[in-house]
Design an enzyme around this catalytic site. Sequence first.
Site, PDB file in Angstrom:
ATOM      1  N   ARG A  35       0.832  -1.207   0.000  1.00  0.00           N
ATOM      2  CA  ARG A  35       0.000   0.000   0.000  1.00  0.00           C
ATOM      3  C   ARG A  35       0.870   1.262   0.000  1.00  0.00           C
ATOM      4  O   ARG A  35       1.399   1.670   1.042  1.00  0.00           O
ATOM      5  CB  ARG A  35      -0.954  -0.027   1.192  1.00  0.00           C
ATOM      6  CG  ARG A  35      -2.094  -1.016   0.977  1.00  0.00           C
ATOM      7  CD  ARG A  35      -2.930  -1.232   2.197  1.00  0.00           C
ATOM      8  NE  ARG A  35      -2.245  -2.039   3.208  1.00  0.00           N
ATOM      9  CZ  ARG A  35      -2.799  -2.401   4.366  1.00  0.00           C
ATOM     10  NH1 ARG A  35      -4.023  -2.023   4.654  1.00  0.00           N
ATOM     11  NH2 ARG A  35      -2.112  -3.136   5.233  1.00  0.00           N
ATOM     12  N   TYR A 153      -2.690 -21.853   8.013  1.00  0.00           N
ATOM     13  CA  TYR A 153      -1.974 -20.755   8.684  1.00  0.00           C
ATOM     14  C   TYR A 153      -0.956 -21.357   9.657  1.00  0.00           C
ATOM     15  O   TYR A 153       0.208 -20.951   9.685  1.00  0.00           O
ATOM     16  CB  TYR A 153      -2.932 -19.800   9.403  1.00  0.00           C
ATOM     17  CG  TYR A 153      -2.167 -18.681  10.098  1.00  0.00           C
ATOM     18  CD1 TYR A 153      -1.459 -17.740   9.357  1.00  0.00           C
ATOM     19  CD2 TYR A 153      -2.117 -18.608  11.493  1.00  0.00           C
ATOM     20  CE1 TYR A 153      -0.718 -16.736   9.986  1.00  0.00           C
ATOM     21  CE2 TYR A 153      -1.381 -17.602  12.125  1.00  0.00           C
ATOM     22  CZ  TYR A 153      -0.687 -16.669  11.362  1.00  0.00           C
ATOM     23  OH  TYR A 153       0.049 -15.681  11.984  1.00  0.00           O
TER      24      TYR A 153
END
Length: 252
Positions: A35, A153
């Site tokens: 980002r 995960y």
Amino acid sequence: MVRTVFITGATSGIGKACAEKFASAGDNIIINGRRKDRLAELENSLQNNYNVKVFESIFDVQNKEEVFAAVNNLPEEWKGIDILINNAGLALGRDYFDEADLDDWETMLQTNVNGLLYVSKAVIPLMTKRNSGHIINLGSVAGKEMYEKGNVYCVSKAAVDAISKTMRIDLLQHRIKVTAIHPGAVETEFALVRYKGDKTKASDTYKGFTPLTAMDIAETIYYTASLPPHVCINDLVITAISQANAIYFKKD
Ligand code: NDP
Ligand code: 8X3
């Protein structure tokens, strides 16, 4: 001594807190994430608040070509990386093995495992040629104990645990320290990402106990990175007082 610290996933949570912690101590920081707006904002605030040098390295750790291009094209003055914090990572979904989404699994493995390997492979030559460096990998209690609906995960973080052990053995000859940090629940954007924007599920994750903060982890990481040259913390599990391991909590 001013150090150069490369932090992956610095746009949020633990990575961002690490950038703040190391910069506040006067270190120069390479900040990574996807980002751009957040990286620009962080660069400004670190420069204004701490008067340190900051370099934005925008890339997706999943993309091998982007990773190697970013590291190989670093300006010369940024190539003396002293500390690499392999922090970029995520969980996606919390589902039974037979119901979980294959795309989620692939993204977690590609980010948490392959991404960490790509960044390490790109940065390690900059350390071996100086016979010095410190790699700090973000594992998790999820890699120490497998829990229900944690499946891939947990697998990805168990891989980080194993990768850290093998790195430590093979990099011994180059005097490179390898530290694996395994936090329990830390309140960041982690749960919001895991539950794909579901704010109720995300905030429920931290209900009934006081979770760790990103700065708790950053301060611990900073400590491990500030010990004398002959001392290496290899493996560190850190949880809130209400959490014994990945499974057992004592909530209010
Ligand atoms: P956040 O979601 O707050 O931050 C995750 C960071 O990783 C963001 O900066 C994000 O940046 C970056 N990231 C994710 N995917 C990529 C990618 N493909 N390329 C580059 N950067 C990426 O979570 P946390 O700060 O909590 O998580 C940081 C690390 O700590 C992770 O590895 C996580 O597994 C681990 N951890 C977290 C715990 C917790 O309870 N929060 C507990 C134990 C371990 P961007 O989206 O801008 O690319
Ligand atoms: C994040 C901690 O317990 O949600 O790695 O898996 S947990």
